[in-house]
Design an enzyme around this catalytic site. Sequence first.
Site, PDB file in Angstrom:
ATOM      1  CB  SER A  52      -0.788   0.090   1.355  1.00  0.00           C
ATOM      2  OG  SER A  52      -1.558   1.140   1.604  1.00  0.00           O
ATOM      3  CE1 TYR A  57      -3.934  -2.259   5.030  1.00  0.00           C
ATOM      4  CE2 TYR A  57      -3.240  -0.050   4.508  1.00  0.00           C
ATOM      5  CZ  TYR A  57      -3.841  -1.163   4.225  1.00  0.00           C
ATOM      6  OH  TYR A  57      -3.848  -1.386   2.906  1.00  0.00           O
TER       7      TYR A  57
END
Length: 210
Positions: free
Chosen positions: A83, A96
Amino acid sequence: LPMDVSKPEELPEKTRAALAMFGGIDVLVLNAGISQRALARDTGEDVYRRLMEVNFFGPEALARAVLPTMLENKSGHFVVVSSVAGKFGVPLRTGYSASKFALHGFFEALRAEEGRNGIRVTMVCPGYIRTDISLSALKGDGSSHAKMDAALARGMPAEECARQILRAVDGGKKEVVIASAREKALAYVSRVFPGVFSWVIGRAMIGHER
């Protein structure tokens, strides 16, 4: 072959089953992931461990289960879906981001170790992609966020993201950032001007999409 990547005891048998079906694994796409929507001070330790189990330890264990066969064949390609949050820390996503940073560390080191043995790695860093990831994102108490983030709703269609991933894999790219110009600019600023980046991202994100 359905599997739960947070249950590493299942992965060797699933790998053997896949090899029995197809005779080999040429490309392994590691795309399992769960997101987060909570401040660090509000997040339980069990939530952080869940994020790491799904986002890092699962992909790591599956990759190592498949690696011996790839080495035997002197060919294999890991496509690791990280990401832009694996390029810079994002508020409300401490766990995350940490799990995605971990993916970069592991697979970039693996590439350096095994590249001479025919093993390739492509790190994929998507930005806002129009998926349901925010619906299952974990809040601080472990419950689901259960909301569609506005930025995700306006994001790139998943089909276009997939096309760009395939082009990167076909082209043998080591890393591809699939994101808006703004998100790519943030990734650049985070590397070159970390102080400015910290101020900008803090003002832009704290309190947003909580």
